[in-house]
Motif scaffolding. Structure first.
Motif, PDB file in Angstrom:
ATOM      1  N   ASN A  10       0.824  -1.215   0.000  1.00 32.09           N
ATOM      2  CA  ASN A  10       0.000   0.000   0.000  1.00 32.09           C
ATOM      3  C   ASN A  10       0.856   1.263   0.000  1.00 32.09           C
ATOM      4  O   ASN A  10       0.471   2.281  -0.595  1.00 32.09           O
ATOM      5  CB  ASN A  10      -0.929  -0.007   1.210  1.00 32.09           C
ATOM      6  N   GLU A  11       2.010   1.216   0.662  1.00 33.38           N
ATOM      7  CA  GLU A  11       2.909   2.373   0.635  1.00 33.38           C
ATOM      8  C   GLU A  11       3.427   2.610  -0.782  1.00 33.38           C
ATOM      9  O   GLU A  11       3.515   3.754  -1.247  1.00 33.38           O
ATOM     10  CB  GLU A  11       4.079   2.139   1.595  1.00 33.38           C
ATOM     11  N   ASP A  12       3.797   1.531  -1.482  1.00 34.35           N
ATOM     12  CA  ASP A  12       4.252   1.668  -2.871  1.00 34.35           C
ATOM     13  C   ASP A  12       3.165   2.273  -3.748  1.00 34.35           C
ATOM     14  O   ASP A  12       3.421   3.147  -4.587  1.00 34.35           O
ATOM     15  CB  ASP A  12       4.662   0.303  -3.420  1.00 34.35           C
ATOM     16  N   LYS A  13       1.922   1.797  -3.574  1.00 34.36           N
ATOM     17  CA  LYS A  13       0.828   2.307  -4.405  1.00 34.36           C
ATOM     18  C   LYS A  13       0.601   3.793  -4.169  1.00 34.36           C
ATOM     19  O   LYS A  13       0.421   4.564  -5.119  1.00 34.36           O
ATOM     20  CB  LYS A  13      -0.451   1.517  -4.105  1.00 34.36           C
ATOM     21  N   LEU A  14       0.610   4.202  -2.909  1.00 29.91           N
ATOM     22  CA  LEU A  14       0.412   5.617  -2.609  1.00 29.91           C
ATOM     23  C   LEU A  14       1.550   6.467  -3.170  1.00 29.91           C
ATOM     24  O   LEU A  14       1.322   7.518  -3.782  1.00 29.91           O
ATOM     25  CB  LEU A  14       0.300   5.807  -1.090  1.00 29.91           C
ATOM     26  N   LYS A  49      -0.568   9.337   4.126  1.00 31.80           N
ATOM     27  CA  LYS A  49      -0.274   7.993   4.611  1.00 31.80           C
ATOM     28  C   LYS A  49      -1.145   7.638   5.810  1.00 31.80           C
ATOM     29  O   LYS A  49      -1.696   8.505   6.493  1.00 31.80           O
ATOM     30  CB  LYS A  49       1.203   7.887   4.994  1.00 31.80           C
ATOM     31  N   GLU A  50      -1.260   6.340   6.081  1.00 23.46           N
ATOM     32  CA  GLU A  50      -1.968   5.871   7.261  1.00 23.46           C
ATOM     33  C   GLU A  50      -1.182   6.242   8.522  1.00 23.46           C
ATOM     34  O   GLU A  50       0.047   6.399   8.486  1.00 23.46           O
ATOM     35  CB  GLU A  50      -2.152   4.357   7.200  1.00 23.46           C
ATOM     36  N   GLU A  51      -1.903   6.371   9.625  1.00 17.67           N
ATOM     37  CA  GLU A  51      -1.243   6.759  10.873  1.00 17.67           C
ATOM     38  C   GLU A  51      -0.236   5.716  11.344  1.00 17.67           C
ATOM     39  O   GLU A  51       0.758   6.045  11.988  1.00 17.67           O
ATOM     40  CB  GLU A  51      -2.294   6.987  11.962  1.00 17.67           C
TER      41      GLU A  51
END
Length: 316
Positions: A10-14, A49-51
């Motif tokens: 998910n970090e890569d996608k964002l 990003k998510e917390e």
């Protein structure tokens, strides 16, 4: 530890989504320096990003994008090589799978392509369409190659503050060949490129054949093992049935007081002897003997040892 390690899917996608959006921003995309470009990416990423995700600085994000872009460019080049061979009847998925096998021939990517989760987002990015368009290559001091910005830059590409370096070249560390007077004839280059493509495809086909043969052998061994297990189970069932029937035949009916049980066991003994008699005789042989005589002969055939008693077998 690498600056780009530890990123989740998910970090890569964002990160890739923000990178593509800011690069193609029609308002500020051509009016920002290289440093401003990455400051915007850093701020956008950490704001969205998510917390639970860790904070990523500009250097970490640059390293991660460079790693992803390198892998995407390499796979795109492999896909073009496969497409140039015009494989008959190959679908898009087949071409991509062959390209991934070809990519694994390079030592850096021997473990395969690891960015399928952002492939659809990055594969059509403007920078991968023609990385040499509008670039001039000159030899600088100390044999250092510097790529110059074109006179008419693309509106979708961010302009960096330095006039001799583009954000694309900084991120991907691509090595471009010099155009010198000693350049070989174009025919020799095409011949060498074709030979390289043929060798790459041949290696990929050999790898496919080896894997198919190995899979076929595994399936054959599995089928043989299942058949042997079935045969062993069938023999076990037949042996257990024969043993249980023998215990019934050896049961002394005179010791049974219950008339119903005695009558049941007597019928079972007769049924078992008739079945074994049929199994021991050819199907075409007529059974002209009286039933009582067949019963007597069958009993003597299956139990020739008159000294055998019911004590020799487990209790029924």
């Amino acid at each position: 530890m690498s600056q780009s390690s530890g990123y989740s899917l998910n970090e890569d996608k964002l990160l890739c989504q923000i990178y593509v959006d800011i690069s193609q921003d029609p308002i500020t995309g051509i009016c920002q320096s290289y440093d401003q470009f990455w400051v915007r990416i850093e701020q956008s990423y950490n704001n969205l990003k998510e917390e639970s995700w860790i904070y990523r600085n500009k250097k970490s994000l640059q390293c991660r994008i460079a790693l992803i872009e390198n892998a995407v460019r390499k796979l795109s080049a492999c896909i073009r090589q496969i497409e140039n061979l015009h494989p008959s009847g190959a679908s898009d998925i087949d071409i991509i799978n062959q390209a991934k096998v070809l990519l694994m021939q390079e030592p850096t990517y021997k473990k395969g392509f690891k960015f399928d989760h952002v492939w659809n987002l990055m594969k059509d990015f403007e920078k991968f369409k023609d990385i040499d368009t509008g670039k001039k290559k000159v030899r600088g001091q100390g044999s250092t190659l510097q790529s110059l910005e074109s006179e008419a830059p693309s509106p979708t590409s961010p302009i960096v503050s330095s006039p001799n370096l583009s954000s694309f070249s900084l991120n991907l560390n691509e090595n471009f060949s010099d155009h010198t007077s000693s350049e070989r004839p174009i025919g020799v280059k095409k011949s060498k490129l074709k030979r390289s493509k043929d060798e790459g495809l041949s290696s990929a086909m050999k790898l496919f054949e080896t894997e198919n043969n190995r899979l076929g052998k595994m399936l054959s061994e599995f089928a043989t093992s299942k058949q042997q297990d079935g045969e062993r189970l069938d023999r076990y069932i037949k042996a257990k049935e024969f043993r249980d029937e023998t215990k019934i035949l050896m049961k002394n009916l005179e010791t049974i007081n219950d008339p119903n049980v005695r009558e049941y066991l007597q019928r079972e003994q007769q049924r078992i002897l008739e079945k074994r008699n049929r199994q021991s005789q050819p199907q075409s042989q007529p059974q002209s003997q009286p039933q009582s005589q067949q019963f007597s002969e069958s009993y003597s055939n299956f139990f020739p040892n008159s000294a055998l008693s019911e004590n020799d077998l487990p209790d029924f």
